[in-house]
Design a protein around this motif. Sequence first.
Motif, short mmCIF file in Angstrom:
data_model
loop_
_atom_site.label_atom_id
_atom_site.label_comp_id
_atom_site.label_asym_id
_atom_site.label_seq_id
_atom_site.Cartn_x
_atom_site.Cartn_y
_atom_site.Cartn_z
N ILE A 33 -15.25 -61.46 -0.32
CA ILE A 33 -14.98 -62.26 -1.53
C ILE A 33 -16.28 -62.77 -2.14
CG2 ILE A 33 -13.92 -64.38 -2.40
CD1 ILE A 33 -11.95 -62.13 -1.77
N ILE A 34 -17.21 -63.20 -1.30
CA ILE A 34 -18.49 -63.73 -1.79
C ILE A 34 -19.34 -62.63 -2.43
CG2 ILE A 34 -20.69 -64.77 -1.07
CD1 ILE A 34 -19.03 -66.18 1.17
N LEU A 35 -19.33 -61.44 -1.83
CA LEU A 35 -20.14 -60.33 -2.34
C LEU A 35 -19.52 -59.66 -3.56
CD1 LEU A 35 -22.66 -58.56 -1.91
CD2 LEU A 35 -21.29 -57.15 -0.34
N LEU A 36 -18.21 -59.74 -3.69
CA LEU A 36 -17.48 -59.01 -4.73
C LEU A 36 -18.03 -59.19 -6.15
CD1 LEU A 36 -15.04 -57.08 -4.70
CD2 LEU A 36 -13.59 -59.05 -5.30
N GLN A 81 -22.77 -51.98 1.08
CA GLN A 81 -22.36 -53.16 1.81
C GLN A 81 -20.94 -53.59 1.44
OE1 GLN A 81 -25.36 -54.20 3.77
NE2 GLN A 81 -23.48 -54.43 4.91
N LEU A 82 -20.65 -53.60 0.14
CA LEU A 82 -19.33 -54.04 -0.31
C LEU A 82 -18.23 -53.11 0.19
CD1 LEU A 82 -17.52 -55.94 -1.89
CD2 LEU A 82 -17.96 -54.59 -3.94
N ILE A 83 -18.42 -51.81 0.07
CA ILE A 83 -17.35 -50.88 0.46
C ILE A 83 -17.13 -50.92 1.98
CG2 ILE A 83 -18.87 -48.85 0.67
CD1 ILE A 83 -15.17 -49.00 -0.52
N THR A 84 -18.20 -51.12 2.77
CA THR A 84 -18.00 -51.21 4.22
C THR A 84 -17.31 -52.52 4.58
OG1 THR A 84 -20.28 -52.05 4.48
CG2 THR A 84 -19.91 -49.70 4.85
N PHE A 85 -17.61 -53.59 3.85
CA PHE A 85 -16.93 -54.86 4.08
C PHE A 85 -15.44 -54.72 3.75
CE2 PHE A 85 -20.53 -58.23 3.71
CZ PHE A 85 -21.24 -57.57 4.70
N ILE A 86 -15.14 -54.09 2.62
CA ILE A 86 -13.74 -53.92 2.19
C ILE A 86 -12.98 -53.07 3.21
CG2 ILE A 86 -12.23 -52.85 0.47
CD1 ILE A 86 -14.28 -53.64 -1.65
N LEU A 87 -13.55 -51.92 3.57
CA LEU A 87 -12.88 -51.02 4.51
C LEU A 87 -12.77 -51.66 5.90
CD1 LEU A 87 -14.50 -47.59 3.55
CD2 LEU A 87 -12.18 -48.38 3.04
N GLY A 88 -13.84 -52.32 6.34
CA GLY A 88 -13.82 -52.96 7.65
C GLY A 88 -12.75 -54.04 7.73
N THR A 89 -12.62 -54.84 6.66
CA THR A 89 -11.58 -55.87 6.60
C THR A 89 -10.19 -55.24 6.55
OG1 THR A 89 -13.10 -57.32 5.39
CG2 THR A 89 -10.77 -57.92 5.36
N MET A 90 -10.07 -54.17 5.80
CA MET A 90 -8.79 -53.47 5.68
C MET A 90 -8.33 -52.94 7.04
SD MET A 90 -7.90 -50.22 3.23
CE MET A 90 -8.79 -49.03 4.23
#
Length: 302
Positions: free
Chosen positions: A51-54, A191-200
């Motif tokens: 959310i912070i990086l988005l 960084q953002l896509i790995t954060f999104i996928l990792g959270t998913m």
Amino acid sequence: MNIKNKLITNGYVFALLATILWSGNFIVARDIRDIVDPFSLSFYRWFLATIILLPFAIVPLIKNIVIVKRHFIYLSIVSILGVSLFNTLIYIASHTSSALNLSIISITFPIIVIIISRAIFKEHIGINKFTGILIVLAGVLLLITRGDISVLVNISFNIGDLWVLLAAISFAVYSILLRYKPKSLSMITFQLITFILGTMYLTPLYLMEFDTRIINEPTVTNTISILYIAICSSLLAFIFWNKSIELLGATKAGMIYYTLPIFTGSLAFIFLDEIISYVHLFSILLIFIGIYITNKNKKEIL
């Protein structure tokens, strides 16, 4: 200082900053391990970091969506290894493994990087690097045993120790795979896509834990702790670490990770009133000597 040396110096600075921020993660996680469940803590950590990086990375991500789709399998693998698994396994292990065992096993990560790099990628291990590794390992073992090496003889391993070992392997493979990051994909987009996928990929585990989740009233301290983990130990640390891998390679950046006990010990002294003895100082000296020897540019092949 020429451009090449400046980039190398920057790489070491980034690796050091990441390690310092991760050392704070150990201090914070220890305080809230009985307040937030492992999967929940990981989920909150990466969800908040996303959310912070988005706002800063959503536009580059949209522009690079074709590249993301093309490398989706690769991005999924690094997301699972570096985001979904690594810290979740550490949080699980902290409930059943002793602090001594956690320390010993967690420092195997750089060694695993070197072993995998040698075995799979045929990366040369020079005499300097091999000697440096031994000196660093001696310094770290001296530090975590407080000078009483005989303590190692009486260690008994449990399921928590196996979780930590899996965490170390997971992060080692993640660090090595970073060399294959698509060059056309900017670091902030990556960084953002790995954060999104990792959270998913964490979400099903988070939901599965719902029935047994520990529910506590949020406090200022707990909120600050989770925000630190999300912003500093997740967002900033991973940006710094990935950048250091890009500039130095997995092996050299991995050697800086050996300084983790130094910063963890210093923070424990400041915030937890733990005593720093001559053993700590001698260990620090050995660790830095080992890192220096390991990274000397001398082409001797072992």
